[in-house]
Design an enzyme around this catalytic site. Sequence first.
Site, PDB file in Angstrom:
ATOM      1  N   GLU A 169      52.584  71.479  46.174  1.00 47.81           N
ATOM      2  CA  GLU A 169      52.546  72.928  45.910  1.00 47.81           C
ATOM      3  C   GLU A 169      51.141  73.428  45.593  1.00 47.81           C
ATOM      4  OE1 GLU A 169      55.193  75.534  46.005  1.00 47.81           O
ATOM      5  OE2 GLU A 169      53.180  76.363  46.113  1.00 47.81           O
ATOM      6  N   GLY A 182      46.876  77.529  44.848  1.00 43.16           N
ATOM      7  CA  GLY A 182      46.927  77.086  43.442  1.00 43.16           C
ATOM      8  C   GLY A 182      48.259  77.321  42.774  1.00 43.16           C
ATOM      9  N   LYS A 202      44.659  75.549  54.207  1.00 40.28           N
ATOM     10  CA  LYS A 202      45.854  76.133  53.589  1.00 40.28           C
ATOM     11  C   LYS A 202      46.706  76.857  54.624  1.00 40.28           C
ATOM     12  CE  LYS A 202      43.452  76.479  49.192  1.00 40.28           C
ATOM     13  NZ  LYS A 202      42.554  77.305  48.381  1.00 40.28           N
TER      14      LYS A 202
HETATM   15  N1  LIG Z   1      39.610  73.053  41.411  1.00 40.99           N
HETATM   16  C1  LIG Z   1      40.611  73.855  41.791  1.00 40.99           C
HETATM   17  O1  LIG Z   1      40.744  74.992  41.335  1.00 40.99           O
HETATM   18  C2  LIG Z   1      41.612  73.375  42.782  1.00 40.99           C
HETATM   19  C3  LIG Z   1      41.535  72.123  43.353  1.00 40.99           C
HETATM   20  N2  LIG Z   1      42.487  71.689  44.223  1.00 40.99           N
HETATM   21  C4  LIG Z   1      42.418  70.351  44.756  1.00 40.99           C
HETATM   22  O2  LIG Z   1      42.638  69.428  43.695  1.00 40.99           O
HETATM   23  C5  LIG Z   1      41.939  68.225  43.940  1.00 40.99           C
HETATM   24  C6  LIG Z   1      41.026  67.913  42.753  1.00 40.99           C
HETATM   25  O3  LIG Z   1      40.081  68.941  42.628  1.00 40.99           O
HETATM   26  P1  LIG Z   1      39.135  69.056  41.334  1.00 40.99           P
HETATM   27  O4  LIG Z   1      39.871  68.687  40.124  1.00 40.99           O
HETATM   28  O5  LIG Z   1      38.523  70.402  41.434  1.00 40.99           O
HETATM   29  O6  LIG Z   1      38.053  67.921  41.665  1.00 40.99           O
HETATM   30  P2  LIG Z   1      36.918  67.322  40.707  1.00 40.99           P
HETATM   31  O7  LIG Z   1      35.756  67.014  41.565  1.00 40.99           O
HETATM   32  O8  LIG Z   1      36.714  68.211  39.523  1.00 40.99           O
HETATM   33  O9  LIG Z   1      37.560  65.965  40.154  1.00 40.99           O
HETATM   34  C7  LIG Z   1      37.780  64.851  40.954  1.00 40.99           C
HETATM   35  C8  LIG Z   1      38.233  63.690  40.077  1.00 40.99           C
HETATM   36  O10 LIG Z   1      38.613  62.624  40.924  1.00 40.99           O
HETATM   37  C9  LIG Z   1      37.918  61.438  40.557  1.00 40.99           C
HETATM   38  N3  LIG Z   1      37.586  60.724  41.785  1.00 40.99           N
HETATM   39  C10 LIG Z   1      36.996  61.206  42.904  1.00 40.99           C
HETATM   40  N4  LIG Z   1      36.855  60.245  43.823  1.00 40.99           N
HETATM   41  C11 LIG Z   1      37.363  59.128  43.285  1.00 40.99           C
HETATM   42  C12 LIG Z   1      37.518  57.800  43.734  1.00 40.99           C
HETATM   43  N5  LIG Z   1      37.067  57.420  44.932  1.00 40.99           N
HETATM   44  N6  LIG Z   1      38.091  56.896  42.923  1.00 40.99           N
HETATM   45  C13 LIG Z   1      38.519  57.260  41.681  1.00 40.99           C
HETATM   46  N7  LIG Z   1      38.426  58.524  41.198  1.00 40.99           N
HETATM   47  C14 LIG Z   1      37.849  59.424  41.988  1.00 40.99           C
HETATM   48  C15 LIG Z   1      36.674  61.879  39.818  1.00 40.99           C
HETATM   49  O11 LIG Z   1      36.270  60.832  38.938  1.00 40.99           O
HETATM   50  P3  LIG Z   1      35.016  60.985  37.919  1.00 40.99           P
HETATM   51  O12 LIG Z   1      35.498  61.935  36.864  1.00 40.99           O
HETATM   52  O13 LIG Z   1      34.785  59.613  37.391  1.00 40.99           O
HETATM   53  O14 LIG Z   1      33.907  61.527  38.751  1.00 40.99           O
HETATM   54  C16 LIG Z   1      37.186  63.152  39.118  1.00 40.99           C
HETATM   55  O15 LIG Z   1      37.787  62.804  37.887  1.00 40.99           O
HETATM   56  C17 LIG Z   1      41.208  68.427  45.270  1.00 40.99           C
HETATM   57  O16 LIG Z   1      42.015  67.940  46.315  1.00 40.99           O
HETATM   58  C18 LIG Z   1      41.093  69.947  45.360  1.00 40.99           C
HETATM   59  O17 LIG Z   1      40.958  70.397  46.685  1.00 40.99           O
HETATM   60  C19 LIG Z   1      43.553  72.457  44.578  1.00 40.99           C
HETATM   61  C20 LIG Z   1      43.691  73.717  44.064  1.00 40.99           C
HETATM   62  C21 LIG Z   1      42.705  74.283  43.156  1.00 40.99           C
HETATM   63  N1  LIG Z   2      38.186  75.914  46.062  1.00 37.27           N
HETATM   64  C1  LIG Z   2      39.500  76.440  46.113  1.00 37.27           C
HETATM   65  C2  LIG Z   2      40.302  75.863  45.002  1.00 37.27           C
HETATM   66  C3  LIG Z   2      41.728  75.923  45.269  1.00 37.27           C
HETATM   67  O1  LIG Z   2      42.258  75.533  46.262  1.00 37.27           O
HETATM   68  C4  LIG Z   2      39.449  77.972  45.971  1.00 37.27           C
HETATM   69  O2  LIG Z   2      38.389  78.481  45.653  1.00 37.27           O
HETATM   70  O3  LIG Z   2      40.471  78.611  46.226  1.00 37.27           O
HETATM   71 NA    NA Z   3      50.780  76.943  45.381  1.00 40.64          NA
END
Ligand SMILES: NC(=O)C1=CN([C@@H]2O[C@H](COP(=O)(O)OP(=O)(O)OC[C@H]3O[C@@H](n4cnc5c(N)ncnc54)[C@H](OP(=O)(O)O)[C@@H]3O)[C@@H](O)[C@H]2O)C=CC1
Ligand SMILES: N[C@@H](CC=O)C(=O)O
Ligand code: NA
Length: 427
Positions: free
Chosen positions: A130, A135, A206
Amino acid sequence: MANKPIKIALLGLGTVGTGVYKLLSMRADDMPQIAGAPIEISHILVRNASKPRSGVETALLTDNWNDIISDPEVSIVVELMGGIEPAHTYIKEALQANKNVVTANKDLIAVHGGELLDLAEEHHCDLQFEASVAGAIPIIHPLKQSLAGNRITEIMGIVNGTTNYILTRMTEDGMEFSEALAKATELGYAEADPTADIEGYDAGRKVAIMASIAFHSRVTFDDVFTEGITNIQARDIRYAKEMGKAVKLLGVACNTDEGIEVRVHPMLIPSSHPLATVNNAFNAVFVHGDALDDAMFMGRGAGELPTASAVTGDIIDTARNILMHCTGRIGCTCYKKLPIKKMEDIKSKYYLRLEVENRMGVLAGVTGVLGNNGVSISQVLQKASDTDSAELVVITDTVRERHIRDALTILSNMSMVHKIASVIRVY
Ligand SMILES: NC(=O)C1=CN([C@@H]2O[C@H](COP(=O)(O)OP(=O)(O)OC[C@H]3O[C@@H](n4cnc5c(N)ncnc54)[C@H](OP(=O)(O)O)[C@@H]3O)[C@@H](O)[C@H]2O)C=CC1
Ligand SMILES: N[C@@H](CC=O)C(=O)O
Ligand code: NA
């Protein structure tokens, strides 16, 4: 109500992972009633397990995927790392080990969604995503469930928070593009590499996910035409405003008799249109179905807790399915193979901003080329001018994209046209 906790593993503790950790802690006391059992995070996979993470139990952190995949107690893997690898491999291995999966990863679902859903079905597991579209806004579940009785023909929306935030700041505060992007990154809206946001790839992913579900035919990211907002100038936003329009990055998916139309690009929409009032990091999705008529879903499309809201909803739903022994209940619904319409065949109105020579006969020359290529004109405005050059803004009637492209190729080779400064589709 079961007392035995449902154990989950978080892969990733960045913006979204941290939000999920917090939200599950906030709701911990209610989980036995809401989900039917306590939800316990037993592992958190990160790249760097020795980095201090405030408020998080250090004992949960690991940088070793084997700790999770080999633990038979983990029944839900929550992938919040992003990107294709290693997320793709980990999700496949989780499903093959009969573990349910929740993910926010649109990059992955937009490309490998079909394969992963098939694998989930084979193992009778849930694969829920979802948060991958818009988001916090519930859109995947409504498309798959509440609206399943409809023939959905159109989806149109603002599905990228970062670009909507940037366009809002440019429109309302006259902020420069780079300053607004830096602020969006600081607020946690932007992807790790913001190119995906500003070039329209994130919105394209998306749109591919929504179109696949809505039209029951697999659409992948490669099928989506994408154009971002990096060429939008402050003056285009100003001229749009003068014409009673707003500039938005829109995702469009239509199920037409000529095939599926899937595209993301900036668009001028009337200021009175409900999407024109969706500002900042808010997202909104319009859906048209034969029984439903029109519906609009609106809310926060990015950020820590809003995204965690959607992920946590999926975790709870999966937990309920585990307790009722019905995981894998809703799998892939793509049972058709519809063609994808070529971008040159779509029809739209266009806003053209041209820098031209400032002399008699130029206007006739430009409109002549447009007319000869089947492009009729609705409005022409002369904007700024100096002794050498003038700025023309042309709004066309509805034409096929191929006709505009042909006309622009000819115009760009004419000495009287100094520059084709902007081409923006108009709703
Ligand atoms: N940010 C947003 O508003 C939104 C994000 N998303 C999706 O959610 C997902 C996460 O996004 P977001 O939280 O922003 O990403 P971040 O870059 O903030 O966080 C990524 C996390 O994943 C860990 N990580 C990355 N690669 C590896 C790996 N190879 N092995 C182990 N751990 C790993 C990192 O570890 P470490 O902390 O050690 O670097 C970090 O904790 C993505 O798919 C994004 O597209 C979807 C909707 C909204
Ligand atoms: N980077 C994305 C995060 C959510 O999917 C956005 O800006 O909408
Ligand atoms: Na959603």
